[in-house]
Enzyme design. Structure first.
Site, mmCIF file in Angstrom:
data_model
loop_
_atom_site.group_PDB
_atom_site.id
_atom_site.type_symbol
_atom_site.label_atom_id
_atom_site.label_comp_id
_atom_site.label_asym_id
_atom_site.label_seq_id
_atom_site.Cartn_x
_atom_site.Cartn_y
_atom_site.Cartn_z
ATOM 1 N N LYS A 21 -110.239 -83.104 77.110
ATOM 2 C CA LYS A 21 -110.181 -84.565 76.917
ATOM 3 C C LYS A 21 -109.060 -84.928 75.923
ATOM 4 O O LYS A 21 -108.337 -85.909 76.125
ATOM 5 C CB LYS A 21 -111.533 -85.089 76.406
ATOM 6 C CG LYS A 21 -111.503 -86.533 75.889
ATOM 7 C CD LYS A 21 -111.357 -87.548 76.987
ATOM 8 C CE LYS A 21 -110.907 -88.934 76.606
ATOM 9 N NZ LYS A 21 -111.492 -89.603 75.474
ATOM 10 N N SER A 32 -113.815 -90.061 79.583
ATOM 11 C CA SER A 32 -112.678 -90.985 79.593
ATOM 12 C C SER A 32 -112.909 -92.110 80.582
ATOM 13 O O SER A 32 -113.538 -91.932 81.612
ATOM 14 C CB SER A 32 -111.384 -90.264 79.965
ATOM 15 O OG SER A 32 -110.328 -91.209 80.038
ATOM 16 N N GLU A 53 -101.814 -89.154 78.164
ATOM 17 C CA GLU A 53 -101.913 -90.626 78.242
ATOM 18 C C GLU A 53 -100.885 -91.291 77.326
ATOM 19 O O GLU A 53 -100.216 -92.258 77.719
ATOM 20 C CB GLU A 53 -103.343 -91.020 77.855
ATOM 21 C CG GLU A 53 -103.632 -92.497 77.775
ATOM 22 C CD GLU A 53 -105.058 -92.739 77.245
ATOM 23 O OE1 GLU A 53 -105.998 -92.079 77.722
ATOM 24 O OE2 GLU A 53 -105.211 -93.572 76.342
ATOM 25 N N HIS A 85 -105.839 -84.668 77.706
ATOM 26 C CA HIS A 85 -105.772 -85.862 78.565
ATOM 27 C C HIS A 85 -105.206 -87.037 77.769
ATOM 28 O O HIS A 85 -104.310 -87.744 78.230
ATOM 29 C CB HIS A 85 -107.177 -86.187 79.108
ATOM 30 C CG HIS A 85 -107.333 -87.601 79.608
ATOM 31 N ND1 HIS A 85 -107.447 -88.685 78.755
ATOM 32 C CD2 HIS A 85 -107.371 -88.109 80.862
ATOM 33 C CE1 HIS A 85 -107.548 -89.795 79.469
ATOM 34 N NE2 HIS A 85 -107.513 -89.480 80.749
ATOM 35 N N ASN A 86 -105.711 -87.235 76.578
ATOM 36 C CA ASN A 86 -105.236 -88.351 75.758
ATOM 37 C C ASN A 86 -103.782 -88.174 75.350
ATOM 38 O O ASN A 86 -103.022 -89.143 75.306
ATOM 39 C CB ASN A 86 -106.110 -88.522 74.516
ATOM 40 C CG ASN A 86 -107.453 -89.147 74.833
ATOM 41 O OD1 ASN A 86 -107.936 -89.057 75.960
ATOM 42 N ND2 ASN A 86 -108.076 -89.769 73.850
HETATM 43 P P1 NBP Z 1 -118.765 -96.344 67.899
HETATM 44 O O1 NBP Z 1 -117.788 -95.231 67.819
HETATM 45 O O2 NBP Z 1 -118.356 -97.678 67.444
HETATM 46 O O3 NBP Z 1 -120.093 -95.894 67.102
HETATM 47 C C1 NBP Z 1 -121.166 -96.801 66.917
HETATM 48 C C2 NBP Z 1 -122.479 -96.095 67.065
HETATM 49 O O4 NBP Z 1 -122.589 -95.011 66.150
HETATM 50 C C3 NBP Z 1 -123.644 -97.030 66.803
HETATM 51 O O5 NBP Z 1 -124.670 -96.728 67.702
HETATM 52 C C4 NBP Z 1 -124.007 -96.660 65.375
HETATM 53 O O6 NBP Z 1 -125.352 -96.971 65.050
HETATM 54 C C5 NBP Z 1 -123.825 -95.183 65.431
HETATM 55 N N1 NBP Z 1 -123.794 -94.514 64.124
HETATM 56 C C6 NBP Z 1 -122.864 -94.549 63.147
HETATM 57 BR BR1 NBP Z 1 -121.379 -95.587 63.174
HETATM 58 N N2 NBP Z 1 -123.143 -93.770 62.114
HETATM 59 C C7 NBP Z 1 -124.323 -93.219 62.399
HETATM 60 C C8 NBP Z 1 -125.164 -92.327 61.706
HETATM 61 N N3 NBP Z 1 -124.820 -91.830 60.506
HETATM 62 N N4 NBP Z 1 -126.326 -91.973 62.286
HETATM 63 C C9 NBP Z 1 -126.670 -92.459 63.492
HETATM 64 N N5 NBP Z 1 -125.909 -93.310 64.205
HETATM 65 C C10 NBP Z 1 -124.740 -93.687 63.666
HETATM 66 O O7 NBP Z 1 -119.328 -96.461 69.399
HETATM 67 P P2 NBP Z 1 -118.534 -96.466 70.802
HETATM 68 O O8 NBP Z 1 -117.313 -97.285 70.739
HETATM 69 O O9 NBP Z 1 -119.569 -96.754 71.819
HETATM 70 O O10 NBP Z 1 -118.068 -94.949 70.965
HETATM 71 C C11 NBP Z 1 -118.961 -93.857 70.975
HETATM 72 C C12 NBP Z 1 -118.160 -92.580 71.115
HETATM 73 O O11 NBP Z 1 -117.465 -92.606 72.367
HETATM 74 C C13 NBP Z 1 -117.089 -92.384 70.039
HETATM 75 O O12 NBP Z 1 -116.973 -91.020 69.748
HETATM 76 C C14 NBP Z 1 -115.843 -92.876 70.717
HETATM 77 O O13 NBP Z 1 -114.682 -92.318 70.151
HETATM 78 C C15 NBP Z 1 -116.082 -92.398 72.123
HETATM 79 N N6 NBP Z 1 -115.314 -93.114 73.151
HETATM 80 C C16 NBP Z 1 -115.137 -94.455 73.108
HETATM 81 C C17 NBP Z 1 -114.426 -95.104 74.095
HETATM 82 C C18 NBP Z 1 -114.251 -96.564 74.052
HETATM 83 O O14 NBP Z 1 -113.551 -97.099 74.936
HETATM 84 N N7 NBP Z 1 -114.842 -97.274 73.109
HETATM 85 C C19 NBP Z 1 -113.901 -94.389 75.158
HETATM 86 C C20 NBP Z 1 -114.124 -93.034 75.217
HETATM 87 C C21 NBP Z 1 -114.823 -92.405 74.199
HETATM 88 P P3 NBP Z 1 -125.702 -98.422 64.412
HETATM 89 O O15 NBP Z 1 -125.772 -99.364 65.573
HETATM 90 O O16 NBP Z 1 -127.036 -98.211 63.781
HETATM 91 O O17 NBP Z 1 -124.619 -98.773 63.455
#
Ligand code: NBP
Length: 486
Positions: A184, A128, A191, A187-188
């Site tokens: 987690k 988080s 939140e 936590h959400n």
């Molecule tokens: P995203 O949730 O937007 O996912 C994008 C990534 O997933 C890219 O690297 C993409 O590769 C890859 N991907 C996908 Br889509 N399908 C795939 C597949 N079939 N095989 C391999 N790779 C694949 O990224 P994020 O926002 O960085 O979040 C990552 C995780 O962290 C999520 O579970 C999210 O819920 C969690 N999270 C996010 C936040 C936040 O603030 N954003 C906070 C806390 C937790 P590509 O580049 O080749 O398309």
């Protein structure tokens, strides 16, 4: 040179965690399904630390020291399974896959079991703190085998946020399989409630006391100097003072009043129903977002058509400091209930799923890095440390006496809002929960009578052992001991 950890999935969260790891002295192997993200990261930040560029999962695996540690940061859901499926055949016994995404805990339980059968470790980690947290220190909630934590724990603790109270890392092994993602998720849920009670306080201050957003920003800033001190109160004051450049109006007045959600609040409510724990404030906060956005046609029609039936028509004077303080106390009391409910749910889950985390440790992890970070968490941690664990957070000595101070304000605010037709779903449901807990006789007795009437579900007596049933359809309506009937 081999890398100590690999990261696959280099969107914002993966990239920032990789940079955080490198800044802390680890050699990090980088991989992303499409190589462009890997190269973009290296181009912008490659000089920040030791990175190894890889194009394929095989290259990623070959670049790592043994036992391997691979952090998967791809989109939650099916992509995680897809990556595991491709990765697992390339790995050796005792290698560790870490899922740092927002995975649903039943998936984590399943994945851990499937990989354990192959001799691989799977660590489900709740992270988080959003993008900034990932880069500078998130709160990290790990689940998985204790053995795998020996290998990945020190790295996670190093990149985690450090609590302001004692400098301890906001990362500690919680329990097996889905425990980290479960914590987690809750936590959400908290939140959601935390944000909604702030929203309700804002609405009351605005609608009852006529206090403009810019002035409220000052109020929230001053509240941040009280026991309400928290990240969410702080950002609220910044949002409230923001002026829209196009119209010159407060930004909050030009934002459409329909709250979005990505699902973890709903998961929390579903899990609570499965566990049978009443997280009413958290549930109301999820449904409040739903009411704002799911049936906008009904909202529009209701605004014009539905009677108000108000029993008070005026608010209070703008400068009424007493009322502002009442609202602050109502907000704080409702927030305490949200935490009490969330922790209650965590305890019930530990009992039912066989998890061993302690609630003082959980509270300690939320003290920094995450969205609900707040001064209050230090006190919650204290309430659950030592021998006398309270059966409900509100029963811890410190909170008990606090409630005494908060209650009159809380009741006044709920009454006022109700009289004026201002919805306060979390303020009011939390107060009902509180009153429900302390009430000597609940109408549940009558419900048991009704259930016995139509379904012969039986009831217990206050003065005797056993299960009883009234022969409702017979003339004498006599009571029988259920044991004698069956
Ligand atoms: P995203 O949730 O937007 O996912 C994008 C990534 O997933 C890219 O690297 C993409 O590769 C890859 N991907 C996908 Br889509 N399908 C795939 C597949 N079939 N095989 C391999 N790779 C694949 O990224 P994020 O926002 O960085 O979040 C990552 C995780 O962290 C999520 O579970 C999210 O819920 C969690 N999270 C996010 C936040 C936040 O603030 N954003 C906070 C806390 C937790 P590509 O580049 O080749 O398309």
């Amino acid at each position: 040179k081999k890398a100590q950890i690999g990261v696959t999935g280099l969107a914002v969260m993966g990239a920032n965690l990789a940079r955080n790891l490198a800044r802390n002295g680890y050699t990090v192997a980088l991989h992303n399904r499409s190589v462009e993200k890997t190269d973009a990261l290296l181009e912008a930040h490659g000089s920040e630390g030791d990175f190894i560029r890889t194009e394929t999962l095989q290259e990623l695996v070959d670049s790592l020291e043994s036992p391997r540690r691979i952090l998967v940061m791809v989109k939650a859901g099916q992509p995680v399974d897809a990556v595991i499926e491709q990765l697992a055949p390339l790995l050796d016994k005792d290698d560790i896959i870490i899922d740092g995404g927002n995975s649903h805990f039943p998936d984590t339980i399943r994945r851990e079991r499937e990989l354990a059968e192959k001799g691989l470790h799977f660590v489900g980690v709740g992270v988080s703190g959003g993008e900034e947290g990932a880069l500078w220190g998130p709160a990290i909630m790990p689940g998985g085998s204790a053995k795998s934590y020996e290998s990945v724990g020190p790295m996670l603790e190093k990149i985690a946020a450090k609590a302001p109270q004692d400098g301890a890392p906001c990362c500690a092994w919680l329990s097996t399989d889905g425990a980290g993602h479960f914590v987690k998720m809750v936590h959400n849920g908290i939140e959601y409630a935390d944000m909604q009670v702030i929203g309700e306080a804002y609405d009351i201050l605005r609608s009852v006391a006529g206090i403009k957003p810019a002035d409220q920003a000052k109020i929230f800033r001053s509240w941040n100097e009280t026991e309400l001190n928290s990240y969410l109160i702080e950002i609220t004051s910044q949002v409230l003072e923001q002026v829209d450049a196009q119209t010159g109006k407060p930004l909050v007045d030009v934002i459409v009043d329909q709250a979005g959600q990505k699902g973890t609040g709903g998961w929390t409510v579903q899990a609570a129903i499965d566990l049978g724990t009443p997280i009413t404030g958290i549930a109301e906060s999820v449904f409040a977002r739903g009411l704002s956005s799911s049936n906008t046609a009904a909202r529009e029609e209701a605004q014009k058509e539905l009677p108000a039936g108000l029993i008070a028509t005026t608010g209070v004077a703008n400068a009424d400091e007493e009322f502002v303080e009442d609202v602050r106390k109502a907000l704080f009391a409702s927030k305490l209930v949200a935490y009490a409910q969330g922790l209650d749910m965590l305890q019930e889950a530990a009992d039912q799923y066989g998890w061993t985390y302690k609630l003082d440790v959980v509270a300690s992890l939320w003290r920094a890095g995450c969205i609900i970070r707040a001064e209050l968490l230090g006190e919650i941690m204290e309430a659950y440390s030592g021998e006398n664990i309270p059966s409900n957070m509100l029963l811890a000595p410190g909170f008990k006496s606090l409630m005494e101070d908060l209650l009159p304000s809380w009741r006044r605010v709920v009454a006022k809002a109700t009289a004026l037709g201002i919805p306060v779903p979390v303020f009011s449901s939390s107060l009902s929960y509180y009153d429900g807990l302390r009430r000597d006789r609940l109408p549940a007795a009558l419900i048991q009578g009704q259930r016995d009437y139509f379904g012969a579900h039986t009831y217990k007596r206050i003065d005797a052992e056993g299960d009883y049933h009234v022969m409702w359809t017979e003339d004498d309506r006599r009571e029988v001991n259920a044991a004698d009937v069956h």
